[in-house]
Design an enzyme around this catalytic site. Structure first.
Site, PDB file in Angstrom:
ATOM      1  N   THR A  31       0.811  -1.222   0.000  1.00 44.28           N
ATOM      2  CA  THR A  31       0.000   0.000   0.000  1.00 44.28           C
ATOM      3  C   THR A  31       0.839   1.264   0.000  1.00 44.28           C
ATOM      4  O   THR A  31       0.343   2.334  -0.334  1.00 44.28           O
ATOM      5  CB  THR A  31      -0.931   0.039   1.224  1.00 44.28           C
ATOM      6  OG1 THR A  31      -0.144   0.108   2.426  1.00 44.28           O
ATOM      7  CG2 THR A  31      -1.818  -1.192   1.263  1.00 44.28           C
ATOM      8  N   CYS A  35       2.162   3.041   9.487  1.00 43.62           N
ATOM      9  CA  CYS A  35       1.195   3.154  10.582  1.00 43.62           C
ATOM     10  C   CYS A  35       1.881   3.029  11.940  1.00 43.62           C
ATOM     11  O   CYS A  35       3.022   2.576  12.041  1.00 43.62           O
ATOM     12  CB  CYS A  35       0.138   2.044  10.488  1.00 43.62           C
ATOM     13  SG  CYS A  35      -0.732   1.929   8.928  1.00 43.62           S
ATOM     14  N   CYS A  39      -2.684   0.760  15.041  1.00 48.52           N
ATOM     15  CA  CYS A  39      -3.612   1.132  13.973  1.00 48.52           C
ATOM     16  C   CYS A  39      -4.689   0.064  13.801  1.00 48.52           C
ATOM     17  O   CYS A  39      -4.407  -1.142  13.805  1.00 48.52           O
ATOM     18  CB  CYS A  39      -2.867   1.328  12.652  1.00 48.52           C
ATOM     19  SG  CYS A  39      -3.935   1.905  11.306  1.00 48.52           S
ATOM     20  N   ARG A  64       3.908   6.830   2.962  1.00 51.57           N
ATOM     21  CA  ARG A  64       3.151   8.013   3.388  1.00 51.57           C
ATOM     22  C   ARG A  64       2.334   7.682   4.636  1.00 51.57           C
ATOM     23  O   ARG A  64       1.988   6.513   4.860  1.00 51.57           O
ATOM     24  CB  ARG A  64       2.230   8.501   2.267  1.00 51.57           C
ATOM     25  CG  ARG A  64       1.089   7.565   1.938  1.00 51.57           C
ATOM     26  CD  ARG A  64       0.260   8.094   0.765  1.00 51.57           C
ATOM     27  NE  ARG A  64      -0.955   7.329   0.585  1.00 51.57           N
ATOM     28  CZ  ARG A  64      -1.016   6.159  -0.023  1.00 51.57           C
ATOM     29  NH1 ARG A  64       0.083   5.627  -0.536  1.00 51.57           N
ATOM     30  NH2 ARG A  64      -2.166   5.516  -0.139  1.00 51.57           N
ATOM     31  N   CYS A  66      -0.486   6.891   7.306  1.00 50.67           N
ATOM     32  CA  CYS A  66      -1.828   6.308   7.262  1.00 50.67           C
ATOM     33  C   CYS A  66      -2.857   7.379   7.647  1.00 50.67           C
ATOM     34  O   CYS A  66      -2.650   8.136   8.609  1.00 50.67           O
ATOM     35  CB  CYS A  66      -1.904   5.138   8.233  1.00 50.67           C
ATOM     36  SG  CYS A  66      -3.565   4.486   8.505  1.00 50.67           S
ATOM     37  N   CYS A  69      -4.715   6.173  11.347  1.00 53.55           N
ATOM     38  CA  CYS A  69      -4.080   6.342  12.661  1.00 53.55           C
ATOM     39  C   CYS A  69      -3.222   7.609  12.756  1.00 53.55           C
ATOM     40  O   CYS A  69      -2.756   7.956  13.845  1.00 53.55           O
ATOM     41  CB  CYS A  69      -3.237   5.117  13.003  1.00 53.55           C
ATOM     42  SG  CYS A  69      -1.796   4.865  11.928  1.00 53.55           S
TER      43      CYS A  69
END
Length: 352
Positions: A31, A35, A39, A64, A66, A69
């Protein structure tokens, strides 16, 4: 706290143990998101996890934060830019200035221009143009006359919409409404790192990019997609643009050259076009879930419809539907095969 082992961190993530928040972060390679251990997002496969002991390391590795969270804290800048985009969408018929939009975000006009383009890939003015064009095409699909659609979409004159149509639809409004019947579409094939590729274009832009195992099957796909058009094998002397576009896209796939910024002649339902236009804003190396895309286009319940629109994307890679995954980080579907999708994501992540 002493340095943690990978097993300790994997166990903390599996148990969503909040006592480890701030001591390490985990990234999910499928993805591109990182996190905090606690999370609540659906657990990723352990082999897809990467661990970092500070936020800077995670971001430098290309992950990048999340959105669920917020490991890096609430990103007010992102929310401000989203507010600007929503304002543009609900006031697309109005004249607006950078100063006016900057006041919404609480920044100067010049900073708003830069930040908005960094996030959405287009300037606020071009974003407004795209919103108007979506409304115009939706009005045509719903049966309005061309003239009524022009004014209900916020255009001040007939000449303006024909200028916009040439740039964005790739054909005149009447031809678009008729489904492009009678068009001549040039095509060519080329071997790429993803296998055999066919690219087809009208005289206004690329209308199809497909991948397959042999030329005959690709021509069948193209004929099924445009049953009313006359398909013509591209000759350099007749369509030099198509040859150069194919070469540029091949170099992007095979050699990591920048993705070519070519004109697109895409057609579909109003919803499909809305999804495809948003996909253009997802940057290379980034990914989103189908649910995130649905939320960004203000239709959070339309997750399945977003997936269907991605599956109907007629222009592979140029409209990057391969950057959309399932909520659990798995690849989901891909019109041209999951192995091609995996290869594209791996190449983009490596380049980034």
């Amino acid at each position: 706290m002493p340095k943690l082992s990978d097993n300790e961190m994997k166990n903390a993530v599996a148990q969503r143990d909040g006592s480890f928040d701030g001591h390490f972060y985990y990234g999910v390679i499928t993805t591109g998101v990182f996190c905090s251990p606690s999370c609540s997002t659906k657990a990723a496969n352990p082999e897809n996890l990467r661990f970092f002991f500070d936020i800077e390391s995670a971001m430098q590795a290309g992950y990048r934060p999340c959105k669920r969270c917020n490991p890096a804290g609430q990103d007010t800048r992102t929310q401000q830019l989203i507010d600007v985009a929503r304002y543009i969408e609900t006031h697309a018929e109005d004249k607006m200035t950078l100063t006016q939009l900057g006041n919404i975000a609480g920044v100067s006009p010049s900073r708003l221009q830069r930040s908005f383009k960094d996030m959405f890939g287009v300037s606020p003015k071009h974003y407004q143009d795209a919103v108007r064009m979506r409304k115009f095409k939706r009005s045509l699909k719903e049966g309005e006359s061309v003239t009524d659609a022009i004014y209900s979409s916020g255009y001040g004159s007939i000449s303006r919409i024909y200028g916009e149509a040439t740039r964005n639809i790739g054909m005149t409004p009447k031809v678009y409404r008729a489904g492009g019947k009678g068009e001549i579409i040039h095509y060519a094939c080329r071997e790429t790192a993803l296998g055999l590729m066919i690219m087809a274009a009208t005289d206004k832009g690329v209308c199809s990019v497909q991948f397959g195992d042999d030329k005959d099957s690709l021509l069948t796909l193209l004929g099924d997609e445009f049953p009313e058009a006359r398909l013509v094998l591209s000759a350099a002397q007749d369509a030099p643009e198509l040859d150069s576009w194919m070469l540029a896209l091949d170099q992007h796939i095979s050699q990591g050259a920048p993705r070519p910024d070519v004109p697109l002649d895409i057609r579909g339902t109003a919803f499909q076009i809305k999804v495809w236009q948003f996909l253009l804003s997802i940057k290379e190396g980034d990914v989103m879930s189908y649910g995130e895309v649905a939320a960004h286009i203000d239709n959070p319940k339309a997750v399945r419809a977003v997936g269907a629109a991605c599956g109907k994307n007629p222009v592979g890679i140029l409209i990057p539907c391969h950057r959309v995954l399932r909520s659990d980080g798995s690849l989901g579907g891909y019109r041209w095969g999951l192995e091609r999708k995996r290869t594209l994501l791996d190449m983009e992540r490596a380049r980034r």
